[in-house]
Structure formats: structure tokens, C-alpha cells
Design a protein around this motif. Structure first.
Motif, PDB file in Angstrom:
ATOM      1  N   LEU A  46       0.924  -0.972  -0.013  1.00  0.00           N
ATOM      2  CA  LEU A  46      -0.168  -0.253   0.332  1.00  0.00           C
ATOM      3  C   LEU A  46       1.156   1.111  -0.072  1.00  0.00           C
ATOM      4  CD1 LEU A  46      -2.919   1.245   0.341  1.00  0.00           C
ATOM      5  CD2 LEU A  46      -2.410   0.810   3.041  1.00  0.00           C
ATOM      6  N   ILE A  47       1.095   2.243  -0.777  1.00  0.00           N
ATOM      7  CA  ILE A  47       1.726   3.756  -1.072  1.00  0.00           C
ATOM      8  C   ILE A  47       0.390   4.563  -0.932  1.00  0.00           C
ATOM      9  CG2 ILE A  47       3.180   5.199  -2.175  1.00  0.00           C
ATOM     10  CD1 ILE A  47       3.795   2.441  -3.155  1.00  0.00           C
ATOM     11  N   PHE A  48       0.452   5.567  -0.574  1.00  0.00           N
ATOM     12  CA  PHE A  48       0.464   6.979  -0.380  1.00  0.00           C
ATOM     13  C   PHE A  48       0.727   8.019  -0.564  1.00  0.00           C
ATOM     14  CE2 PHE A  48      -1.746   4.094   3.086  1.00  0.00           C
ATOM     15  CZ  PHE A  48      -3.400   4.453   3.188  1.00  0.00           C
ATOM     16  N   ILE A  49      -0.029   8.787  -1.633  1.00  0.00           N
ATOM     17  CA  ILE A  49       1.155   9.570  -2.916  1.00  0.00           C
ATOM     18  C   ILE A  49       0.698  10.657  -2.045  1.00  0.00           C
ATOM     19  CG2 ILE A  49       2.424  10.192  -4.611  1.00  0.00           C
ATOM     20  CD1 ILE A  49       2.266   8.074  -5.949  1.00  0.00           C
ATOM     21  N   GLY A  50       1.614  11.559  -1.466  1.00  0.00           N
ATOM     22  CA  GLY A  50       0.554  12.800  -1.032  1.00  0.00           C
ATOM     23  C   GLY A  50       0.355  13.934  -1.862  1.00  0.00           C
ATOM     24  N   GLU A  51       0.841  15.587  -2.026  1.00  0.00           N
ATOM     25  CA  GLU A  51       0.297  16.190  -2.783  1.00  0.00           C
ATOM     26  C   GLU A  51       1.297  17.011  -3.123  1.00  0.00           C
ATOM     27  OE1 GLU A  51      -1.794  17.479  -4.867  1.00  0.00           O
ATOM     28  OE2 GLU A  51      -3.979  17.425  -3.030  1.00  0.00           O
ATOM     29  N   CYS A  52       2.161  17.185  -3.935  1.00  0.00           N
ATOM     30  CA  CYS A  52       3.310  18.231  -4.414  1.00  0.00           C
ATOM     31  C   CYS A  52       2.803  19.506  -5.117  1.00  0.00           C
ATOM     32  CB  CYS A  52       3.538  16.936  -5.944  1.00  0.00           C
ATOM     33  SG  CYS A  52       4.311  15.227  -5.129  1.00  0.00           S
ATOM     34  N   ARG A  53       3.521  20.109  -5.160  1.00  0.00           N
ATOM     35  CA  ARG A  53       3.264  21.836  -5.509  1.00  0.00           C
ATOM     36  C   ARG A  53       3.106  21.631  -7.061  1.00  0.00           C
ATOM     37  NH1 ARG A  53       7.489  22.995  -2.056  1.00  0.00           N
ATOM     38  NH2 ARG A  53       7.039  24.490  -0.652  1.00  0.00           N
ATOM     39  N   GLN A  54       4.185  20.375  -7.574  1.00  0.00           N
ATOM     40  CA  GLN A  54       4.181  20.377  -9.392  1.00  0.00           C
ATOM     41  C   GLN A  54       3.647  19.234  -9.835  1.00  0.00           C
ATOM     42  OE1 GLN A  54       8.322  20.466 -11.074  1.00  0.00           O
ATOM     43  NE2 GLN A  54       8.077  22.307 -10.483  1.00  0.00           N
ATOM     44  N   GLN A  55       2.244  19.043  -9.845  1.00  0.00           N
ATOM     45  CA  GLN A  55       1.035  17.743 -10.278  1.00  0.00           C
ATOM     46  C   GLN A  55       1.755  16.796 -11.161  1.00  0.00           C
ATOM     47  OE1 GLN A  55      -1.851  17.280  -9.179  1.00  0.00           O
ATOM     48  NE2 GLN A  55      -2.252  15.174 -10.198  1.00  0.00           N
ATOM     49  N   ASP A  56       2.323  17.193 -12.222  1.00  0.00           N
ATOM     50  CA  ASP A  56       2.731  16.155 -12.716  1.00  0.00           C
ATOM     51  C   ASP A  56       4.122  15.008 -12.584  1.00  0.00           C
ATOM     52  OD1 ASP A  56       5.000  17.953 -12.795  1.00  0.00           O
ATOM     53  OD2 ASP A  56       5.808  18.126 -14.724  1.00  0.00           O
ATOM     54  N   GLU A  95     -14.221   5.949   7.927  1.00  0.00           N
ATOM     55  CA  GLU A  95     -13.963   6.177   6.533  1.00  0.00           C
ATOM     56  C   GLU A  95     -12.193   5.482   5.853  1.00  0.00           C
ATOM     57  OE1 GLU A  95     -14.352   9.658   2.536  1.00  0.00           O
ATOM     58  OE2 GLU A  95     -14.532  10.446   4.724  1.00  0.00           O
ATOM     59  N   LEU A  96     -11.322   5.741   6.948  1.00  0.00           N
ATOM     60  CA  LEU A  96      -9.923   5.309   6.365  1.00  0.00           C
ATOM     61  C   LEU A  96      -9.891   4.068   5.997  1.00  0.00           C
ATOM     62  CD1 LEU A  96      -7.309   6.165   4.949  1.00  0.00           C
ATOM     63  CD2 LEU A  96      -6.283   6.513   7.589  1.00  0.00           C
ATOM     64  N   ASN A  97     -10.424   3.441   7.408  1.00  0.00           N
ATOM     65  CA  ASN A  97     -10.362   1.531   7.229  1.00  0.00           C
ATOM     66  C   ASN A  97     -11.549   1.507   6.067  1.00  0.00           C
ATOM     67  OD1 ASN A  97      -9.921  -1.354   8.826  1.00  0.00           O
ATOM     68  ND2 ASN A  97     -11.840  -0.367   9.906  1.00  0.00           N
ATOM     69  N   ALA A  98     -12.518   1.989   6.120  1.00  0.00           N
ATOM     70  CA  ALA A  98     -13.800   1.270   4.772  1.00  0.00           C
ATOM     71  C   ALA A  98     -12.591   2.316   3.557  1.00  0.00           C
ATOM     72  CB  ALA A  98     -14.899   2.193   5.194  1.00  0.00           C
ATOM     73  N   ARG A  99     -11.655   2.470   3.149  1.00  0.00           N
ATOM     74  CA  ARG A  99     -11.301   2.959   1.914  1.00  0.00           C
ATOM     75  C   ARG A  99     -10.050   1.985   1.523  1.00  0.00           C
ATOM     76  NH1 ARG A  99     -11.175   7.449  -0.972  1.00  0.00           N
ATOM     77  NH2 ARG A  99     -14.104   8.886  -0.434  1.00  0.00           N
ATOM     78  N   ILE A 100      -9.935   1.450   2.569  1.00  0.00           N
ATOM     79  CA  ILE A 100      -8.579   0.871   2.173  1.00  0.00           C
ATOM     80  C   ILE A 100      -8.944  -0.978   2.273  1.00  0.00           C
ATOM     81  CG2 ILE A 100      -6.771   2.268   3.001  1.00  0.00           C
ATOM     82  CD1 ILE A 100      -6.337   0.480   5.089  1.00  0.00           C
ATOM     83  N   GLN A 101     -10.100  -1.399   2.509  1.00  0.00           N
ATOM     84  CA  GLN A 101     -10.391  -2.537   2.540  1.00  0.00           C
ATOM     85  C   GLN A 101     -10.371  -3.241   1.618  1.00  0.00           C
ATOM     86  OE1 GLN A 101     -11.614  -4.119   5.304  1.00  0.00           O
ATOM     87  NE2 GLN A 101     -10.820  -2.466   5.810  1.00  0.00           N
ATOM     88  N   PRO A 102     -10.455  -2.655   0.039  1.00  0.00           N
ATOM     89  CA  PRO A 102     -10.194  -3.470  -1.161  1.00  0.00           C
ATOM     90  C   PRO A 102      -9.004  -3.649  -1.363  1.00  0.00           C
ATOM     91  CG  PRO A 102     -11.791  -1.450  -1.864  1.00  0.00           C
ATOM     92  CD  PRO A 102     -11.005  -1.636  -0.489  1.00  0.00           C
ATOM     93  N   LEU A 132      -2.151   1.530  -4.956  1.00  0.00           N
ATOM     94  CA  LEU A 132      -1.855   3.625  -4.992  1.00  0.00           C
ATOM     95  C   LEU A 132      -3.016   4.256  -4.290  1.00  0.00           C
ATOM     96  CD1 LEU A 132       0.630   3.878  -7.649  1.00  0.00           C
ATOM     97  CD2 LEU A 132       1.299   3.543  -6.134  1.00  0.00           C
ATOM     98  N   VAL A 133      -2.742   4.984  -3.139  1.00  0.00           N
ATOM     99  CA  VAL A 133      -4.092   6.332  -3.122  1.00  0.00           C
ATOM    100  C   VAL A 133      -3.254   7.454  -3.162  1.00  0.00           C
ATOM    101  CG1 VAL A 133      -5.326   7.063  -1.362  1.00  0.00           C
ATOM    102  CG2 VAL A 133      -5.057   4.793  -1.191  1.00  0.00           C
ATOM    103  N   ALA A 134      -3.503   8.367  -3.381  1.00  0.00           N
ATOM    104  CA  ALA A 134      -3.573   9.552  -3.803  1.00  0.00           C
ATOM    105  C   ALA A 134      -4.318  10.423  -3.039  1.00  0.00           C
ATOM    106  CB  ALA A 134      -3.728  10.404  -5.349  1.00  0.00           C
ATOM    107  N   ILE A 135      -3.488  11.176  -2.389  1.00  0.00           N
ATOM    108  CA  ILE A 135      -3.764  12.165  -1.346  1.00  0.00           C
ATOM    109  C   ILE A 135      -4.266  13.222  -2.103  1.00  0.00           C
ATOM    110  CG2 ILE A 135      -3.406  13.135   0.382  1.00  0.00           C
ATOM    111  CD1 ILE A 135      -1.349  11.489   1.593  1.00  0.00           C
ATOM    112  N   ILE A 136      -5.406  13.450  -2.164  1.00  0.00           N
ATOM    113  CA  ILE A 136      -6.361  15.486  -2.935  1.00  0.00           C
ATOM    114  C   ILE A 136      -7.305  15.996  -2.023  1.00  0.00           C
ATOM    115  CG2 ILE A 136      -7.366  15.540  -4.656  1.00  0.00           C
ATOM    116  CD1 ILE A 136      -6.322  12.793  -6.381  1.00  0.00           C
ATOM    117  N   ASP A 137      -6.877  17.060  -1.886  1.00  0.00           N
ATOM    118  CA  ASP A 137      -7.998  17.602  -1.256  1.00  0.00           C
ATOM    119  C   ASP A 137      -8.693  18.820  -2.203  1.00  0.00           C
ATOM    120  OD1 ASP A 137      -7.321  17.685   1.417  1.00  0.00           O
ATOM    121  OD2 ASP A 137      -5.219  18.261   1.769  1.00  0.00           O
TER     122      ASP A 137
END
Length: 608
Positions: free
Chosen positions: A330-340, A392-399, A360-365
Motif C-alpha cells: 500500500l502506498i499513499f502519495i501526497g500532494e506535490c507543488r507540481q502535479q506532473d 472512512e479511512l478503514n473502509a477505503r482501504i478494505q479493497p 496506490l492511494v492519492a491524497i487530494i484535497d
């Protein structure tokens, strides 16, 4: 992965990485030699990389560094850590010994020594349960126990694998006897004997350093093995040992290799015995949090509450290192100043076989349709806000949990299928070897000789390489069988075979083709050198004293030589000429050498 992505990567950098892994080194050499088309075998990693290209090596290294890592500890009693450490140290020691003795190119010795014990890893991979049971019994002689259980031992298996990888027979055969050099039967002082002693010294020094099977004196101190066969003094051996240990430590630091503590060595510095601790494996589902902005602290505090072990990293390089160590699901990837930047990171992860299975889980606000669409196209499985609640986090990572469970079942099935496939391949290889080997003398048989002659003939056609054959026959062999019995005849055949094999040059190979008849295949271009080699064999056999039940048996051989000529359209013509020359040598009184050249037979050797 970092080197592969960097256009500035050099052959030396990639070779340094590949050489840390005996299995990967073997696969790379096999790939390089499969493309050699009959040229000189590729024996060094640097040459192999140049042969197949940086991109191919990168793909191979990434694939096996990540894919095989999850299957590296399935033989319970096999000490993988000890194997890797011992293999790397033995390779470094043999390279250093090669630089001091000039017996063979140092890089060739490194490659061969690195893989000289790969048969152990093969047993652990192919027969994990059976081999674990054997190791737990702590047999006094592991090789003998392997032969009793499986029909062959790790040294024989290693030598076959080295030959399969394309290494020259002179190196593969020498490494086969690195544990018991006296069993090789090589003539003392010959190049083959020196190679055996070099590999044995590297093996013993590695044991000494890692306290494996090391001999001790009466006071319990580890003894330094002698190296008089290589004309090295104890001081020189200690100097080589110190330098190799220093190199070993540097490799471990550079490549983040787990190593095991060293023994207290004679006259070695304390700093060479200081080793890094290996990373501990973490239980449960593991996750990486990648964020250059440090915006994942809240998420990191929530994950342990739902049973996930979290590891933070600030950039791509740190993520890659942790990924190799931890194999996260499982990998969480946070926000970056440059989207690309995040998109490229996701694409990099997905480009690997390991990354294809990561959740892969992206952190998007500030979610908008364009950003979410781009994230999904780059390979994410889902996205969450940084302010997500625990429930909600627990539910989101059940897959992710379901995916891991499926992967575990799949990997178990895959490992079993690989084990079965490997066992079948090894069984087929063993059957093939038996069909190509004379069981009495352990030399290749007539079938093997014909196959090798066909290959050598084809190479001679393509590249214009020379090709010569020496037919050899034991004189008056029937008298031995009639007077002393067939057991005496068998003993004579075995001893003659050992003597013939011990005097082979690097590019020669000897076969037993039937009864008391042998064949030597050579690529020697100089006829004078071929004649000298034949005379050396004749004298060697004439000097043999074979002891059988208190009686001494002495024999001689007759030899017929033939070299390929422009008029020869098929290898049968070469065999026929060599056979005719042998017949002439026997008709002329035996214990002689005859040479067939341009339809004429010349008598070359007379009894001394």
C-alpha cells in the motif's frame, strides 16, 4: 531503478550493483552467452552488460530484485543471509587472489566464485521442504547427504549451472572442487590445479570470516589456511583478507545489503568487523507515505490505529529504497507543488512488476475532475482527502486488504508451480546429463562427443575456426580383463580417464566413446602444439602406476591425430582420418602417435 532511470549511468555502476546477487549474475551471463554465437564465452559482469546493453540489464535487475525478493525465504532451514554474505565475500576474495597470482582474469574469477555455491540456493528453491529437513538433520557431510537424498550434490549442481550460464569449463570444473581440492585429480602445478586451490582458499577464508565450518587449533583460535600452492605467504593472505573485508563492508553500505557479524580474525582491525544491522521485517500490512510537503503526519498517526505499519519518505529515491526493503502493498502519495511530479511517480511505480500489484492511494484535497482524471490515468486505485476520518479511512482501504489476500494466495500457488517446474526441469536436466555421460569414468560419452563435434564444425564453418580430433586407445586392454578380471579393467579405465582429464588445456575436451577408446576435441590452431599435447598425454599414461588388489597395472596408449582441412565437407571425414591414424599407430607397434595430413599418415611418437 535509480540507475536505470538515469541516462548518466555507467557500465561500472550497474555492474557493481548486479555483482551483489549471484542468481542475477548467473542469469545475466546466460543471457549474454546465449547471444555470443560461438565467440569467446562472456565471463565478467562488465562484459555481459556491454554485450546485452544497459537497458536490458536494467530491466533484468529491476525484475529480479523485486519479483524474487518475496520468494527468497521459503526454505525454512536455509540461511539466506549467510549464503548471500558468503557468496559476495568469496567472490571478492577470489578476485583479490587473482590479481596477486595471475592465474586467471580477476573479474572472471569474481563471477565464478560468486556463483560457485549457487547449487545450495537451487536446492533451497527447488526442494524447499525436503532440503529444509536435510539441513535440520545437520549432516556431517552435506554433499554426501545431498547425493544420497537427491542423486547429486550442490557442487555438481553449481558446476552444471555455471556451464549453463556459459562460463568456460575450466572455471566451472575448478569451482566444482572448491570444497575438496584433492578430489579434482588435477596435476599439481597445472593451471586447473591452481584454480582449484584459489577457489578453495577463497572458500576457506570466507568460512573463517563468517565462522562457518572453520577449523580451529587446540586453543580454540581460528586457523588461517595455508596458500603454498599459490606461492602466497601468510602475510600476503592476511593483506588480501583485510582488503577484501574492507571492500565487502563498502559493498554492504553502498548497496544496503544485510550482512552478518564477522568472526574475530587474526591481525584484522576492529573496524572491519563492524557491520550494519539488517532491517527487521515488520508484521502486518505495510504502507509507504510519500510526500515532499510533509502533509501526511495526520494520516501517519491514523494508520497504526487500523493495523497498518506506516513508513514516511520525503522523495522518490527514499521511496525506492524503502520499497526494496519492505515490499509494501500500500502506498499513499501526497500532494506535490507540481502535479506532473506525482503523475510521473505513479507511472514509475506502475512500470515495474512489483508496482503493478501495489494499491496506490492519492491524497487530494482540492479535488476537481481534471486532477482526479489525471491521477487515475497515472495508475492510482483511489483517492482520499488529508482530513479523512479513521472510520472512512478503514473502509477505503478494505479493497487493499482483499487485494493482498488474493496476492498471497496467488503467490503461494505461483511458488508451488515454480517449484514443480524447477523440479521437472532439474529432473530433465539430470536425465539429459546421464544420457550424455559415461557412468564409469564420468566423462562425456559418444553421444555427447558427436553433439559437440557438430557444434564445433558449425562454428568452424561460420568463423573459420580450427578444429582437431585426437583418437586415443588403450593398448592391449583385453589382456587386463582376461588376466585380472573386468573389475581391474574398470579401474584402469577410470584412472586413465582421470589422467586424460587432468592434462586438458582450456579449450580441449575429452570423451569416452566406447570400450577402451577415447576422443579429444580441440580448437588448437597450431599443429605443433597439438602434437606436443598428444605426446604429453602419451607420456602421462605411460607413467601411470595403477594399484589393484596389491598388483600394479601399467598401460600405454596409441593416438591418432587429424585436423580439419579445406577438402573436408563433413565432420565424418575428420573422424575417419583420425581413426585411420589411430589404426596405423597400433599397427606400427602401439604406444605411438600418428598424424593424418593431406591423405598421408605420418608416425610421430616413439616409446621413450
Amino acid at each position: 531503478m535509480e540507475l536505470w532511470q538515469d541516462d548518466r549511468t555507467t557500465v561500472e555502476q550497474l555492474a557493481h550493483l548486479v555483482q551483489a546477487d549471484p542468481a542475477l549474475s548467473g542469469r545475466l551471463l546466460k543471457l549474454a552467452n546465449s547471444a555470443s554465437l560461438g565467440s569467446r564465452p562472456v565471463t565478467s559482469i562488465n562484459a555481459a552488460i556491454i554485450k546485452v546493453g544497459l537497458k536490458t540489464v536494467g530491466e533484468l535487475a529491476v525484475a529480479f530484485s523485486l519479483i524474487d525478493k518475496g520468494h527468497s525465504n521459503h526454505c525454512e532451514a536455509f540461511d539466506y543471509l549467510e549464503f548471500w554474505s558468503h557468496s559476495l565475500l568469496m567472490g571478492l576474495l577470489c578476485r583479490a587472489l587473482g590479481r596477486r597470482t595471475n592465474v586467471a582474469p580477476p573479474e572472471d574469477l569474481f563471477s565464478c566464485a560468486l556463483m560457485s555455491r549457487i547449487g545450495l540456493l537451487a536446492f533451497a528453491t527447488i526442494y524447499p521442504s525436503e532440503y529444509s529437513e536435510l539441513l535440520k538433520a545437520h549432516p556431517a557431510n552435506l554433499a554426501a547427504a545431498e547425493r544420497e537424498r537427491f542423486g547429486f550434490d550442490h557442487n555438481e549442481l553449481s558446476a552444471e549451472m555455471l556451464s549453463d550460464f556459459g562460463l568456460p569449463n575450466v572455471l566451472a570444473e575448478a569451482s566444482k572442487f572448491h570444497e575438496q581440492p584433492n578430489a579434482s585429480g588435477y596435476t599439481e602445478g597445472s593451471r586447473s590445479a591452481k584454480l582449484v586451490h584459489l577457489f578453495h582458499l577463497g572458500y576457506r577464508l570466507s568460512d573463517l570470516c563468517l565462522s562457518i565450518n572453520s577449523e580451529r587449533d587446540d586453543e580454540g583460535d581460528l586457523r588461517l589456511p595455508r596458500a603454498h600452492q599459490l606461492n602466497l605467504s601468510s602475510d600476503q593472505v592476511i593483506e588480501i583478507l583485510k582488503q577484501s573485508l574492507t571492500d565487502w563492508q563498502e559493498w554492504s553500505k553502498t548497496l544496503d545489503l544485510p550482512v552478518i557479524p564477522l568472526a574475530q580474525l587474526p591481525e584484522t582491525e576492529d573496524d572491519t568487523r563492524t557491520v550494519a544491522a539488517s532491517p527487521e521485517s515488520k508484521p502486518g500490512l505495510q504502507a509507504l507515505l510519500v510526500s515532499t510537503e510533509g502533509a501526511t503526519q495526520r494520516l501517519k498517526s491514523l494508520l497504526p490505529k487500523i493495523g497498518i505499519q506506516a513508513h514516511s519518505c520525503q522523495d522518490e529515491k527514499e521511496m525506492l529504497r524503502l520499497a526494496l526493503q519492505l515490499q509494501p502493498k500500500l502506498i499513499f502519495i501526497g500532494e506535490c507543488r507540481q502535479q506532473d511530479r506525482r503523475i510521473k511517480l505513479c507511472e514509475l511505480i506502475r512500470s515495474t512488476n512489483w508496482g503493478k500489484l501495489v494499491y496506490l492511494v492519492a491524497i487530494i484535497d482540492d479535488a476537481n475532475s481534471d486532477k482526479i482524471t489525471a491521477a487515475f490515468h497515472s495508475g492510482i486505485d483511489t483517492f482520499i482527502p488529508s482530513t479523512i476520518r479513521e472510520e472512512e479511512l478503514n473502509a477505503r482501504i478494505q479493497p487493499a486488504h482483499r487485494l493482498v489476500a488474493l496476492q498471497t494466495h496467488w503467490e503461494t500457488d505461483r511458488a508451488e508451480l515454480r517449484r514443480i517446474a524447477n523440479a521437472l526441469a532439474l529432473s530433465q536436466r539430470k536425465t539429459e546429463l546421464l544420457s550424455l555421460t559415461d557412468q564409469l569414468t564420468e566423462l562425456p560419452n559418444r553421444r555427447s562427443a558427436i553433439a559437440d563435434i557438430e557444434r564445433a564444425w558449425a562454428m568452424s564453418d561460420r568463423a573459420g575456426l580450427p578444429l582437431s580430433i585426437i583418437m586415443i586407445d588403450i593398448d592391449h586392454f583385453k589382456r587386463i580383463n582376461d588376466s585380472l578380471g573386468h573389475a581391474a579393467g574398470d579401474k584402469t579405465l577410470v584412472e586413465v580417464a582421470k589422467a586424460l582429464r587432468s592434462d586438458l588445456r582450456q579449450d580441449d575436451r575429452v570423451y569416452r566413446i566406447g570400450g577402451e577408446e577415447f576422443l579429444l576435441l580441440s580448437s588448437t590452431s597450431d599443429i605443433k602444439q597439438l602434437i606436443i599435447a598428444a605426446e604429453r598425454l602419451r607420456r602421462r599414461i605411460a607413467a601411470l602406476h595403477i594399484d589393484y588388489e596389491g598388483q600394479t597395472i601399467q598401460v600405454s596408449i596409441s593416438l591418432g591425430l587429424a585436423r580439419r582441412e579445406a577438402s573436408h565437407q563433413h565432420y565424418d571425414a575428420l573422424l575417419s582420418l583420425a581413426d585411420t591414424a589411430l589404426y596405423e599407430a597400433k599397427s606400427s607397434g602401439r604406444n605411438r602417435i600418428c598424424y593424418s595430413h593431406q591423405q598421408q599418415i605420418r608416425l610421430l611418437g616413439m616409446p621413450a
